[in-house]
Write a protein that holds these residues in place. Structure first.
Motif, PDB file in Angstrom:
ATOM      1  N   GLY A  20      49.338  72.511  16.627  1.00  0.00           N
ATOM      2  CA  GLY A  20      48.717  72.721  17.740  1.00  0.00           C
ATOM      3  C   GLY A  20      47.168  73.231  17.746  1.00  0.00           C
ATOM      4  N   LYS A  21      46.726  73.724  16.622  1.00  0.00           N
ATOM      5  CA  LYS A  21      45.353  73.833  16.705  1.00  0.00           C
ATOM      6  C   LYS A  21      44.638  72.605  15.806  1.00  0.00           C
ATOM      7  CE  LYS A  21      46.203  78.825  15.751  1.00  0.00           C
ATOM      8  NZ  LYS A  21      46.337  79.970  14.843  1.00  0.00           N
ATOM      9  N   ARG A  22      45.321  71.893  15.084  1.00  0.00           N
ATOM     10  CA  ARG A  22      44.554  70.633  14.180  1.00  0.00           C
ATOM     11  C   ARG A  22      45.234  69.574  14.094  1.00  0.00           C
ATOM     12  NH1 ARG A  22      43.242  73.664   8.768  1.00  0.00           N
ATOM     13  NH2 ARG A  22      42.004  71.541   8.384  1.00  0.00           N
ATOM     14  N   PRO A  23      45.652  69.011  15.460  1.00  0.00           N
ATOM     15  CA  PRO A  23      46.565  67.911  15.222  1.00  0.00           C
ATOM     16  C   PRO A  23      46.008  66.634  14.277  1.00  0.00           C
ATOM     17  CG  PRO A  23      45.267  67.877  17.308  1.00  0.00           C
ATOM     18  CD  PRO A  23      44.908  69.234  16.527  1.00  0.00           C
ATOM     19  N   LYS A  24      44.822  66.688  14.105  1.00  0.00           N
ATOM     20  CA  LYS A  24      44.248  65.591  13.402  1.00  0.00           C
ATOM     21  C   LYS A  24      43.864  65.950  11.709  1.00  0.00           C
ATOM     22  CE  LYS A  24      43.982  62.553  16.477  1.00  0.00           C
ATOM     23  NZ  LYS A  24      44.929  61.282  16.531  1.00  0.00           N
ATOM     24  N   SER A  25      44.451  67.128  11.241  1.00  0.00           N
ATOM     25  CA  SER A  25      44.186  67.887  10.160  1.00  0.00           C
ATOM     26  C   SER A  25      44.961  66.956   8.889  1.00  0.00           C
ATOM     27  CB  SER A  25      44.917  69.054   9.828  1.00  0.00           C
ATOM     28  OG  SER A  25      44.724  69.698   8.497  1.00  0.00           O
TER      29      SER A  25
ATOM     30  N   MET B 208      61.398  56.782   9.561  1.00  0.00           N
ATOM     31  CA  MET B 208      62.078  57.044   8.501  1.00  0.00           C
ATOM     32  C   MET B 208      61.367  56.766   7.222  1.00  0.00           C
ATOM     33  SD  MET B 208      66.079  56.040   9.814  1.00  0.00           S
ATOM     34  CE  MET B 208      66.613  56.764   8.295  1.00  0.00           C
ATOM     35  N   VAL B 209      60.780  55.845   7.181  1.00  0.00           N
ATOM     36  CA  VAL B 209      59.959  55.315   5.985  1.00  0.00           C
ATOM     37  C   VAL B 209      58.600  55.478   6.238  1.00  0.00           C
ATOM     38  CG1 VAL B 209      59.510  53.338   4.733  1.00  0.00           C
ATOM     39  CG2 VAL B 209      61.795  53.464   5.708  1.00  0.00           C
ATOM     40  N   VAL B 210      57.737  56.321   5.036  1.00  0.00           N
ATOM     41  CA  VAL B 210      56.373  56.688   5.145  1.00  0.00           C
ATOM     42  C   VAL B 210      55.536  55.351   4.971  1.00  0.00           C
ATOM     43  CG1 VAL B 210      54.882  57.983   3.922  1.00  0.00           C
ATOM     44  CG2 VAL B 210      56.987  58.805   4.187  1.00  0.00           C
ATOM     45  N   THR B 211      54.870  54.717   6.096  1.00  0.00           N
ATOM     46  CA  THR B 211      54.398  53.698   5.967  1.00  0.00           C
ATOM     47  C   THR B 211      52.915  53.801   6.342  1.00  0.00           C
ATOM     48  OG1 THR B 211      54.849  53.150   8.315  1.00  0.00           O
ATOM     49  CG2 THR B 211      56.259  52.056   6.583  1.00  0.00           C
ATOM     50  N   GLN B 212      51.918  52.898   6.119  1.00  0.00           N
ATOM     51  CA  GLN B 212      50.697  53.120   6.489  1.00  0.00           C
ATOM     52  C   GLN B 212      50.402  53.067   7.998  1.00  0.00           C
ATOM     53  OE1 GLN B 212      47.808  50.220   4.843  1.00  0.00           O
ATOM     54  NE2 GLN B 212      46.190  50.829   6.068  1.00  0.00           N
ATOM     55  N   ASN B 213      51.300  51.990   8.696  1.00  0.00           N
ATOM     56  CA  ASN B 213      51.166  52.178  10.180  1.00  0.00           C
ATOM     57  C   ASN B 213      51.690  53.463  10.760  1.00  0.00           C
ATOM     58  OD1 ASN B 213      50.350  49.531  10.273  1.00  0.00           O
ATOM     59  ND2 ASN B 213      52.300  48.489  10.481  1.00  0.00           N
ATOM     60  N   ALA B 214      52.576  53.924  10.303  1.00  0.00           N
ATOM     61  CA  ALA B 214      53.319  55.301  10.858  1.00  0.00           C
ATOM     62  C   ALA B 214      52.134  56.426  10.757  1.00  0.00           C
ATOM     63  CB  ALA B 214      54.722  55.656  10.126  1.00  0.00           C
ATOM     64  N   LEU B 215      51.855  56.655   9.470  1.00  0.00           N
ATOM     65  CA  LEU B 215      50.730  57.529   9.494  1.00  0.00           C
ATOM     66  C   LEU B 215      49.412  57.579  10.009  1.00  0.00           C
ATOM     67  CD1 LEU B 215      51.360  58.983   5.647  1.00  0.00           C
ATOM     68  CD2 LEU B 215      52.145  60.093   7.793  1.00  0.00           C
ATOM     69  N   ASP B 216      48.802  56.232  10.101  1.00  0.00           N
ATOM     70  CA  ASP B 216      47.563  55.857  10.629  1.00  0.00           C
ATOM     71  C   ASP B 216      47.768  56.088  12.010  1.00  0.00           C
ATOM     72  OD1 ASP B 216      46.490  55.734   8.196  1.00  0.00           O
ATOM     73  OD2 ASP B 216      45.892  53.565   8.173  1.00  0.00           O
ATOM     74  N   SER B 217      48.757  55.690  12.767  1.00  0.00           N
ATOM     75  CA  SER B 217      49.098  55.618  13.876  1.00  0.00           C
ATOM     76  C   SER B 217      48.922  56.963  14.567  1.00  0.00           C
ATOM     77  CB  SER B 217      50.316  54.930  14.595  1.00  0.00           C
ATOM     78  OG  SER B 217      51.478  55.692  13.968  1.00  0.00           O
ATOM     79  N   VAL B 218      49.308  58.177  14.064  1.00  0.00           N
ATOM     80  CA  VAL B 218      49.368  59.451  14.429  1.00  0.00           C
ATOM     81  C   VAL B 218      47.937  60.402  13.922  1.00  0.00           C
ATOM     82  CG1 VAL B 218      50.220  61.728  14.215  1.00  0.00           C
ATOM     83  CG2 VAL B 218      51.722  59.576  14.403  1.00  0.00           C
ATOM     84  N   HIS B 219      47.557  59.695  12.693  1.00  0.00           N
ATOM     85  CA  HIS B 219      46.475  60.605  12.138  1.00  0.00           C
ATOM     86  C   HIS B 219      45.182  59.836  12.090  1.00  0.00           C
ATOM     87  CE1 HIS B 219      49.380  63.864  11.483  1.00  0.00           C
ATOM     88  NE2 HIS B 219      49.958  62.873  10.922  1.00  0.00           N
ATOM     89  N   GLY B 220      44.875  58.751  12.598  1.00  0.00           N
ATOM     90  CA  GLY B 220      43.840  57.673  12.360  1.00  0.00           C
ATOM     91  C   GLY B 220      43.736  57.139  11.156  1.00  0.00           C
ATOM     92  N   ARG B 221      43.156  56.129  11.128  1.00  0.00           N
ATOM     93  CA  ARG B 221      42.750  55.184   9.901  1.00  0.00           C
ATOM     94  C   ARG B 221      42.346  55.950   8.858  1.00  0.00           C
ATOM     95  NH1 ARG B 221      38.809  49.770  10.048  1.00  0.00           N
ATOM     96  NH2 ARG B 221      39.247  49.050   8.147  1.00  0.00           N
TER      97      ARG B 221
END
Length: 294
Positions: A255-260, A269-282
Motif C-alpha cells: 500500500g505504501k510502495r506499490p512500485k517497490s 502461476m509462472v514467473v515471467t517477464q510479462n507478468a512482473l513488468d506489467s505490474v512493476h514496470g519495465r
C-alpha cells in the motif's frame, strides 16, 4: 526470529534423539501438527484434492533466508513421487536446510543436476523434452513448463549458453549453483496437496502450529529488504490474500510502495517477464535475473 523456535528440526528425531533412518518412515508430519492434520483429513472424502499427503516430506521452505537474493512466497508443495528420499545428495541438503530453519544450506532442489531432475522439482523447473531413443519408456517425453522455467532459461542465456534444457552439463551445473545460493521458496502451507483452493477453504484461517515459522521467515526477509543496501526481492507468487492475512506487513508495504522492487507481486502461476513488468514496470524482471546471477 529468536522468538519463534524452528519446529522442523524435530522432523529428523525419534523420541527426542536424532533418527538416522528418518527418510524410511511412512509418514512425515510434525508432532505439533499431527492432531490438526489428522482432523483436517478426517473431515474430507478419500478422493478430495484437499487431503494432506503426509507420506511425502514437507517443504515449508527451500533455501537460505540469510543468503537468498530472490525469495518467492508460494502456496504449497505439489503431490509427486518420493524418489527424492532415495537421492543421498538431496536428503543431506534437505536435512541441513530444514534442521537449520533455513539459516544454512540453500535451495536443495538445485544442489546438483541430479536433484534438479527429481519429480519434486518438476513443478518448479519443468520437465525436459526427451527423445524416444533416450527415454526409458521408448516414447517421447514432452517438455512441460514449471513456475521457474522462464527464469531458468533466461539465466542460462545470461550466463552465455542456450536455454537451460539445451545447455551443456557445465553450464547447467553453473545455473544450479546460482539457484542454490540465491533462490528461496517459502510455502504458506508446508505439506503436499493437489489443489490449494480446497485446502485453504477448509483451513479457513486456522493456521497449523508450524506455520508460525514460515511467517517468521517472511518477516525476516522484509527486515533484510529494509536494512540491506542490496535487499532481496520478495515476490508474492501464489495465495496472495492468504499471505497478506498471515503477514499483514506484506499488504501494508504494498500500500505504501506499490512500485517497490524490494517487494513484488506476480499475477500468474509462472514467473515471467510479462507478468512482473506489467505490474512493476519495465525492468523489474531484469532485476530478478540480476540478483540470481550474482
Amino acid at each position: 526470529m529468536a522468538k519463534v523456535k524452528n519446529p522442523w528440526e524435530t522432523l529428523f528425531e525419534h523420541e527426542g534423539q536424532q533418527d538416522p533412518n528418518w527418510h524410511v518412515r511412512e509418514h512425515f508430519v510434525l508432532d505439533c501438527d499431527a492432531a490438526v492434520v489428522q482432523s483436517f483429513n478426517a473431515e474430507l472424502p478419500e478422493a478430495s484434492s484437499a487431503r494432506v499427503e503426509i507420506g511425502l516430506p514437507p517443504e515449508p521452505f527451500i533455501g537460505n533466508i540469510n543468503a537468498a537474493s530472490v525469495i518467492l512466497l508460494a502456496s504449497h508443495p505439489m503431490i509427486g513421487g518420493n524418489e527424492a528420499l532415495d537421492n543421498e545428495v538431496w536428503r543431506k541438503a534437505y536435512r541441513k536446510n530444514l534442521r537449520s530453519g533455513g539459516n544454512k544450506g540453500g535451495f536443495y532442489y538445485a544442489k546438483d543436476l541430479s536433484t534438479m531432475e527429481l519429480p519434486g522439482a518438476q513443478g518448479l523447473f519443468g520437465v525436459r523434452r526427451i527423445e524416444a531413443e533416450d527415454s526409458p519408456t521408448g516414447e517421447v517425453q514432452q517438455a512441460q513448463a514449471g513456475v521457474l522455467t522462464p527464469l531458468l532459461n533466461d539465466l542460462s542465456e545470461k550466463l552465455g549458453g542456450e536455454g537451460f534444457n539445451h545447455a551443456d552439463d557445465d553450464l547447467r551445473a553453473e545455473v544450479a549453483r546460482k539457484l542454490y545460493k540465491n533462490l528461496m521458496v517459502i510455502n504458506l502451507f508446508p505439506y503436499a496437496v493437489d489443489y490449494s483452493r480446497d485446502v485453504f477453504a477448509q483451513q479457513e484461517g486456522n493456521w497449523l502450529p508450524s506455520q508460525r515459522y514460515q511467517r517468521a521467515l517472511v518477516k525476516k526477509a522484509l527486515k533484510r529488504a529494509k536494512e540491506e543496501k542490496y535487499p532481496p526481492l520478495v515476490i508474492v507468487s501464489r495465495r496472495q490474500q492468504e499471505w497478506y492475512s498471515a503477514v499483514p506487513k506484506l499488504q501494508h508495504k504494498f500500500g505504501k510502495r506499490p512500485k517497490s522492487l524490494a517487494l513484488m507481486q506476480n499475477p500468474g502461476m509462472v514467473v515471467t517477464q510479462n507478468a512482473l513488468d506489467s505490474v512493476h514496470g519495465r525492468g523489474a524482471y531484469k532485476q530478478v535475473l540480476k540478483r540470481l546471477r550474482a
